[in-house]
Motif scaffolding. Structure first.
Motif, mmCIF file in Angstrom:
data_model
loop_
_atom_site.group_PDB
_atom_site.id
_atom_site.type_symbol
_atom_site.label_atom_id
_atom_site.label_comp_id
_atom_site.label_asym_id
_atom_site.label_seq_id
_atom_site.Cartn_x
_atom_site.Cartn_y
_atom_site.Cartn_z
ATOM 1 N N TRP A 1 80.520 26.918 47.604
ATOM 2 C CA TRP A 1 81.753 26.316 48.096
ATOM 3 C C TRP A 1 81.553 24.819 48.239
ATOM 4 O O TRP A 1 80.730 24.363 49.030
ATOM 5 C CB TRP A 1 82.185 26.965 49.408
ATOM 6 N N THR B 1 83.166 20.644 48.225
ATOM 7 C CA THR B 1 84.282 19.716 48.390
ATOM 8 C C THR B 1 84.654 19.196 47.002
ATOM 9 O O THR B 1 83.931 19.427 46.026
ATOM 10 C CB THR B 1 83.892 18.534 49.284
ATOM 11 N N GLN B 2 85.748 18.486 46.919
ATOM 12 C CA GLN B 2 86.161 17.928 45.626
ATOM 13 C C GLN B 2 85.691 16.486 45.456
ATOM 14 O O GLN B 2 86.212 15.754 44.605
ATOM 15 C CB GLN B 2 87.682 18.032 45.484
ATOM 16 N N ASN C 1 86.465 26.088 42.313
ATOM 17 C CA ASN C 1 86.156 24.969 43.215
ATOM 18 C C ASN C 1 84.881 24.221 42.808
ATOM 19 O O ASN C 1 84.421 23.346 43.524
ATOM 20 C CB ASN C 1 86.069 25.470 44.655
ATOM 21 N N LYS D 1 80.693 22.230 51.110
ATOM 22 C CA LYS D 1 81.623 22.254 52.236
ATOM 23 C C LYS D 1 80.828 22.580 53.501
ATOM 24 O O LYS D 1 80.094 23.572 53.534
ATOM 25 C CB LYS D 1 82.693 23.318 52.010
ATOM 26 N N ASP E 1 81.659 23.959 56.208
ATOM 27 C CA ASP E 1 81.944 25.283 56.769
ATOM 28 C C ASP E 1 81.876 26.386 55.720
ATOM 29 O O ASP E 1 82.262 27.520 55.978
ATOM 30 C CB ASP E 1 83.319 25.294 57.446
ATOM 31 N N GLY E 2 81.369 26.056 54.529
ATOM 32 C CA GLY E 2 81.220 27.079 53.489
ATOM 33 C C GLY E 2 80.091 28.039 53.808
ATOM 34 O O GLY E 2 79.043 27.638 54.325
#
Length: 365
Positions: free
Chosen positions: A204, A206-207, A261, A343, A345-346
């Protein structure tokens, strides 16, 4: 056809077909494990091939690689597997204790001819030519010049002018050196363990954009990994785009649910044209995996996370990937690596690892 069948057939029918195939596979395995077939592997291999084509792609890739090696005399685009292998063999001879007065007579002519071809073609990278030229120059300066070695030296002397004029040759010599000259890293076992614990399979992201400069630096660090005879039979195909990366990642079956993602994906590809013999067909996986692990650890030091993605030998995904990347018949995907900023919180799997007393097996006297 399989994809269409999965979508159209009802679940109970698909389960029945799967059960029948698994039963037949078990029957075939039990049959081929009988003493008669174990004692006659050629017969068992022939029988197995009647019912399974799962090794066909590997066989064709190995054959294509051998043919390409012979056709190119071990000289590929920007690199020569033959020159790299033989230069490394010379390095080992130069590093031997005690060093013999005469060594490498059986392949020195082949080596200098390959070197001369590479210099003439001007398509092999300068760093590789410098390394080979430096090692050859060192070799000829320390060995006794038998007739064979003297002939090789003449070929080398006539070919080395191009490399000597290159600016890159102003750098330090690329020849064997003593262990005590190694720059010692400022890292201990505890800090390295922390890095290995930090590296987890992250799915997971971020972008946030992954910088190409960071990918290039990680690849440079990965290139420091060991490989058989220093041939480094692999390349890194990079899709560093949040639209492109997911489409490449989806070729692997293990990315369902998180592929969209992934901001950047790297495909590690092995090159079977680095080898003239079948016996080395698995080296691309060994060397590629060593480099991939080093790549992922390097990414961690840059604040980037990664996830190695398994690439099983399945015909349809192999065809799709080969077409998308423009791979030659002797180039094979080894694995995919998703790359990005994790992420916070991933979630990541705990993935308990086997302890040393389970993994270690002592060899008895």
């Amino acid at each position: 056809m399989k994809t269409i069948a999965r979508k159209l057939l009802p679940t109970n029918l698909k389960n029945t077909i799967r059960s029948i195939l698994e039963s037949f596979d078990a029957f075939l395995l039990n049959l081929l494990s009988m003493p008669f077939f174990l004692a006659h592997p050629r017969i068992s291999n022939s029988l197995y091939r009647i019912f399974s084509t799962k090794f066909d792609r590997e066989q064709q890739a190995v054959l294509a690689g051998r043919l390409a090696y012979r056709a190119n005399v071990g000289i590929g685009y920007r690199s020569s597997a033959l020159l790299r292998r033989n230069t490394h063999r010379l390095e080992k001879g130069l590093s031997m204790q005690p060093r013999r007065a005469v060594f490498a007579e059986d392949f020195i002519i082949e080596t200098v001819r390959c070197y001369a071809q590479c210099v003439s073609a001007e398509k092999v990278c300068n760093q590789e030519l410098k390394w080979a030229g430096d090692v050859l120059n060192c070799y000829f300066s320390v060995v006794s010049h038998t007739t064979n070695i003297a002939d090789a030296y003449q070929i080398f002397s006539q070919a080395s002018g191009y490399c000597k004029s290159s600016d890159i040759n102003k750098a330090a010599l690329s020849i064997p050196y003593q262990y005590q000259q190694i720059n010692q890293a400022q890292i201990n076992t505890d800090s390295f363990t922390d890095l290995c614990l930090q590296r987890r399979a992250v799915r997971w992201f971020t972008q946030q954009l992954v910088q190409d400069s960071d990918i290039n630096r990680a690849i440079e660090i990965a290139s420091l990994a060991p490989s058989a005879c220093n041939r480094q039979p692999f390349e890194f195909f990079v899709a560093n785009d949040k639209t492109l990366a997911p489409s490449i990642a989806k070729y692997a079956g293990g990315t369902a649910g998180f592929a969209d993602n992934i901001p950047c994906v790297i495909v590690v590809v092995g090159d079977l044209s680095a080898y003239p013999e079948e016996r080395d067909r698995h080296v691309i996986y060994i060397d590629g995996s060593l480099a991939a692990m080093q790549l992922m650890l390097a990414l961690e030091t840059m604040g980037l996370s990664s996830c190695p993605i398994n690439w099983p030998d399945l015909d349809v995904p192999e065809q799709k990937m080969a077409k998308r990347l423009g791979l030659k018949s002797y180039e094979r995907p080894i694995m995919l690596i998703a790359v990005g900023y994790a992420k916070p919180d991933g979630m990541i799997p705990f993935s308990q690892k086997k302890p040393a007393n389970v993994l270690r097996k002592d060899i008895k006297l």
